[in-house]
Design an enzyme around this catalytic site. Structure first.
Site, short mmCIF file in Angstrom:
data_model
loop_
_atom_site.label_atom_id
_atom_site.label_comp_id
_atom_site.label_asym_id
_atom_site.label_seq_id
_atom_site.Cartn_x
_atom_site.Cartn_y
_atom_site.Cartn_z
N THR A 272 -4.47 13.27 21.09
CA THR A 272 -3.21 13.69 20.50
C THR A 272 -3.35 14.04 19.02
O THR A 272 -4.32 13.68 18.37
CB THR A 272 -2.15 12.57 20.64
OG1 THR A 272 -2.57 11.43 19.91
CG2 THR A 272 -1.92 12.20 22.10
N ASP A 273 -2.32 14.72 18.53
CA ASP A 273 -2.27 15.02 17.10
C ASP A 273 -1.46 13.93 16.38
O ASP A 273 -1.10 12.92 17.00
CB ASP A 273 -1.67 16.41 16.86
CG ASP A 273 -0.26 16.56 17.42
OD1 ASP A 273 0.42 15.55 17.67
OD2 ASP A 273 0.16 17.72 17.61
N GLN A 274 -1.15 14.14 15.14
CA GLN A 274 -0.47 13.12 14.35
C GLN A 274 0.93 12.81 14.90
O GLN A 274 1.46 11.73 14.69
CB GLN A 274 -0.37 13.57 12.90
CG GLN A 274 0.09 12.48 11.95
CD GLN A 274 0.02 12.91 10.50
OE1 GLN A 274 -0.21 14.07 10.20
NE2 GLN A 274 0.20 11.97 9.60
N GLY B 291 1.56 12.51 18.03
CA GLY B 291 1.42 11.86 19.34
C GLY B 291 1.49 12.82 20.51
O GLY B 291 1.58 12.40 21.65
N VAL B 292 1.41 14.13 20.23
CA VAL B 292 1.46 15.17 21.26
C VAL B 292 0.03 15.61 21.59
O VAL B 292 -0.80 15.78 20.70
CB VAL B 292 2.29 16.38 20.76
CG1 VAL B 292 2.22 17.53 21.73
CG2 VAL B 292 3.73 15.96 20.52
#
Length: 140
Positions: A15-17, A19-20
């Site tokens: 995930t990215d920052q 949370g995706v």
């Protein structure tokens, strides 16, 4: 048509920052689904490679519908969309725990000789694999 289904927990590293899930990680999940499908049909991709045959990607089409997030478990559904003895098109759907469709996709592959990258017919080299794909593929 045979459909393989595998569950994958969304890991923090995917995930990215926010949370995706980062978009390229869906491709990894598609590979996991494709490998599971092949094994459920009774084969191993590694055995094809031992025989000097590879199945590189020709094309990938992905449509992102809803984001998957850290902490979820997704379901990857994989099937043979089309197959002609040389080229295989796999279909995919990735579903969220909520029941929402997150991704639809296809990937096209052609079998080639490892040493020359020249196309090879699985129909001729691996008739058992060919028969299983013919049986499992989507009927038009």
């Amino acid at each position: 048509m045979y459909i393989s289904t595998i569950k994958i927990p969304v890991r923090y590293a995917e995930t990215d920052q926010m949370g995706v899930v980062y978009h390229a990680n869906y491709l990894v999940w598609m590979e996991i689904g494709r490998t599971a499908l092949i094994e459920e049909l009774g084969f191993k991709y590694a055995d094809l490679e031992k025989d000097g045959i590879l199945a590189p990607v020709l094309d990938i089409q992905v449509s992102y519908k809803k984001p998957c997030k850290y902490g979820e478990t997704v379901q990857v559904k994989t099937w043979i969309e089309d197959y002609n003895g040389l080229k295989t098109v796999y279909g995919y759907e990735i579903w969220k725990e909520s029941g929402d469709l997150a991704v639809t996709a296809t990937s096209s592959h052609v079998c080639v000789k490892k040493d020359s990258f020249r196309p090879v017919s699985i129909r001729k080299t691996h008739p058992d694999w060919h028969a299983a794909y013919e049986k499992a593929k989507r009927r038009q």
